[in-house]
Design a protein around this motif. Structure first.
Motif, PDB file in Angstrom:
ATOM      1  N   LEU A 175       4.710   8.933   9.975  1.00  0.00           N
ATOM      2  CA  LEU A 175       3.650   8.003  10.342  1.00  0.00           C
ATOM      3  C   LEU A 175       4.013   6.574   9.984  1.00  0.00           C
ATOM      4  N   TRP A 176       4.851   6.418   8.958  1.00  0.00           N
ATOM      5  CA  TRP A 176       5.251   5.072   8.549  1.00  0.00           C
ATOM      6  C   TRP A 176       6.118   4.379   9.589  1.00  0.00           C
ATOM      7  N   GLU A 177       6.700   5.142  10.492  1.00  0.00           N
ATOM      8  CA  GLU A 177       7.569   4.567  11.521  1.00  0.00           C
ATOM      9  C   GLU A 177       6.786   4.051  12.724  1.00  0.00           C
ATOM     10  N   GLY A 186      -2.170   3.373  10.486  1.00  0.00           N
ATOM     11  CA  GLY A 186      -3.315   3.072   9.642  1.00  0.00           C
ATOM     12  C   GLY A 186      -3.505   4.110   8.558  1.00  0.00           C
ATOM     13  N   VAL A 187      -3.305   5.389   8.907  1.00  0.00           N
ATOM     14  CA  VAL A 187      -3.438   6.452   7.918  1.00  0.00           C
ATOM     15  C   VAL A 187      -2.319   6.365   6.886  1.00  0.00           C
ATOM     16  N   ARG A 192      -0.707   5.060   1.219  1.00  0.00           N
ATOM     17  CA  ARG A 192       0.118   4.310   0.267  1.00  0.00           C
ATOM     18  C   ARG A 192      -0.710   3.350  -0.563  1.00  0.00           C
ATOM     19  N   ASP A 193      -1.697   2.721   0.040  1.00  0.00           N
ATOM     20  CA  ASP A 193      -2.526   1.759  -0.689  1.00  0.00           C
ATOM     21  C   ASP A 193      -3.339   2.416  -1.795  1.00  0.00           C
ATOM     22  N   ARG A 194      -3.493   3.743  -1.722  1.00  0.00           N
ATOM     23  CA  ARG A 194      -4.305   4.459  -2.707  1.00  0.00           C
ATOM     24  C   ARG A 194      -3.489   5.408  -3.580  1.00  0.00           C
ATOM     25  N   GLY A 195      -2.204   5.458  -3.369  1.00  0.00           N
ATOM     26  CA  GLY A 195      -1.375   6.362  -4.146  1.00  0.00           C
ATOM     27  C   GLY A 195      -1.626   7.823  -3.825  1.00  0.00           C
ATOM     28  N   PHE A 196      -2.209   8.108  -2.650  1.00  0.00           N
ATOM     29  CA  PHE A 196      -2.453   9.484  -2.258  1.00  0.00           C
ATOM     30  C   PHE A 196      -1.133  10.168  -1.902  1.00  0.00           C
ATOM     31  N   VAL A 197      -1.038  11.438  -2.224  1.00  0.00           N
ATOM     32  CA  VAL A 197       0.140  12.248  -1.887  1.00  0.00           C
ATOM     33  C   VAL A 197      -0.154  13.003  -0.599  1.00  0.00           C
ATOM     34  N   THR A 198       0.780  12.947   0.346  1.00  0.00           N
ATOM     35  CA  THR A 198       0.546  13.584   1.636  1.00  0.00           C
ATOM     36  C   THR A 198       0.759  15.093   1.554  1.00  0.00           C
ATOM     37  N   PRO A 199       0.089  15.861   2.399  1.00  0.00           N
ATOM     38  CA  PRO A 199       0.263  17.316   2.418  1.00  0.00           C
ATOM     39  C   PRO A 199       1.728  17.714   2.571  1.00  0.00           C
TER      40      PRO A 199
END
Length: 371
Positions: A175-177, A186-187, A192-199
């Motif tokens: 998604l970063w690409e 946006g997701v 990243r802005d919240r330090g969430f870890v992706t599934p």
């Protein structure tokens, strides 16, 4: 047989509906302060007509059902759910309320799994109610379409976590690409802005719960617990399947009454957030926006990656997403990149994540260009 009435309710019918909700959802001592805010807010947002609770007279279940005789099942189901929502914000839930909820539902020939939950709350059996949530037909079962939408087969329950799935983690990393302005990018920024870890990685949220993060971005809601109530209200009403109401019942039981100790595989109880200033207005507006989307949307079982490369403005237009109402904005409804749309804990988590990954930390900041 009389013709089914499909037009929106007018002011007179709204008063009748409000009489029924008030009669079913409030105890013998009358509405609580929160109910006095919530019930009028729901009716104003969903119908455009104001109601004054003090001016309403009681109505019994049989007479109420007669007044709704020309309304179809889905209308009657939604009214019962409005009764349930107004009741589930009360703790302790009076026994007479649970009884009246059942009486009104029976008179309307409606059944809803959340009525049994309300009965257990009134009996003081919150643990049994939690089991009902786990068994709920909408949330409880795994099926092929859900697994395909989540892009993983490594689940033993709908809310199960996936801590090691390299293919799933790679899909999220891609998604970063994507270009700025797309839904997927946006997701990625949101995470990243919240330090969430992706599934797919250790410490990540359940893939099913991660589905609702796309809704935060799409519908324009931040990540405080008040925002979570808005997101789940929006999702519950955007879905024509009435069982989706259990999503809203769950977050109310987590973030207002604390009836549920935990839910959705990650959330833990944190009480009193619907009582925050203006939240009744914000909840009603989120339900309005969900109800006004075009078509029926099961956002938890949607393959979001099929929409990831599309401009977020286009996706919003395609589902007919309406703007937030001015009173909801004035009451504090914010997006993921507006002031108040993130918590200090999430800001700190983002900093720690950047340090652990050896990359520069770019602090979150308000950004109207990402709306």
């Amino acid at each position: 047989m009389e013709e089914v009435l499909l037009t929106p309710p007018g002011a007179d019918e709204v008063r009748i509906l409000a009489r029924g909700v008030l009669a079913a959802a409030t105890g013998d001592d009358g509405p609580t302060p929160l109910q006095e805010l919530l019930i009028p807010s729901l009716f104003l947002s969903m119908t455009g007509h104001a109601v004054e609770l003090a001016a309403l007279t009681p109505i019994g279940p049989v007479e109420f059902a007669q007044q709704l005789a020309r309304r179809n099942r889905i209308f009657r189901e939604r009214i019962v759910q409005t009764m349930l929502l107004a009741a589930l914000v009360v703790r302790p839930l009076p026994a007479e309320v649970a009884l009246r909820l059942r009486e009104f539902a029976d008179a309307l020939d409606v059944d809803d799994d959340m009525i049994a939950v309300a009965e257990k709350y009134a009996d003081g059996a919150a643990d049994l109610a939690a089991a009902d949530f786990d068994r709920n037909g909408y949330l409880g079962g795994l099926h092929a379409d859900r697994l395909n939408a989540l892009h993983t087969q490594d689940l033993d329950s709908s809310w199960g976590q996936v801590a090691h799935d390299p293919a799933l983690a790679a899909r999220w990393a891609q998604l970063w690409e994507l270009p700025v302005g797309t839904l997927g990018r946006g997701v990625a920024d949101f995470y990243r802005d919240r330090g969430f870890v992706t599934p797919g990685l250790p410490g990540s949220a359940p893939p099913l719960l991660a589905q609702h993060d796309w809704v935060h971005v799409l519908a324009g809601y931040g990540t405080t617990l008040e925002n979570e109530i808005e997101v789940f209200a929006f999702m519950a009403r955007a879905n024509d399947d009435p069982r989706a109401f259990s999503l809203l019942a769950m977050v109310i039981s987590l973030f207002e009454t604390g009836y549920l100790k935990a839910g959705a595989g990650l959330f833990e109880a944190n009480e009193g957030h619907l009582r925050s200033g203006g939240m009744a207005v914000r909840l009603g507006d989120a339900m309005r926006r969900g109800a006004r989307t075009q078509g029926s949307h099961d956002f938890l079982d949607l393959d979001w990656f099929g929409l990831a490369d599309r401009p977020i403005t286009v996706v919003r237009s395609e589902i007919g997403l309406t703007p937030k109402a001015a009173p909801a904005i004035a009451a504090g409804s914010v997006s993921a990149w507006q002031p108040g749309g993130i918590t200090p804990y999430q800001l700190n988590a983002a900093r720690k994540a950047a340090e652990s990954e050896g990359r520069p930390f770019v602090p979150w900041q308000p950004d109207p260009n990402r709306e």
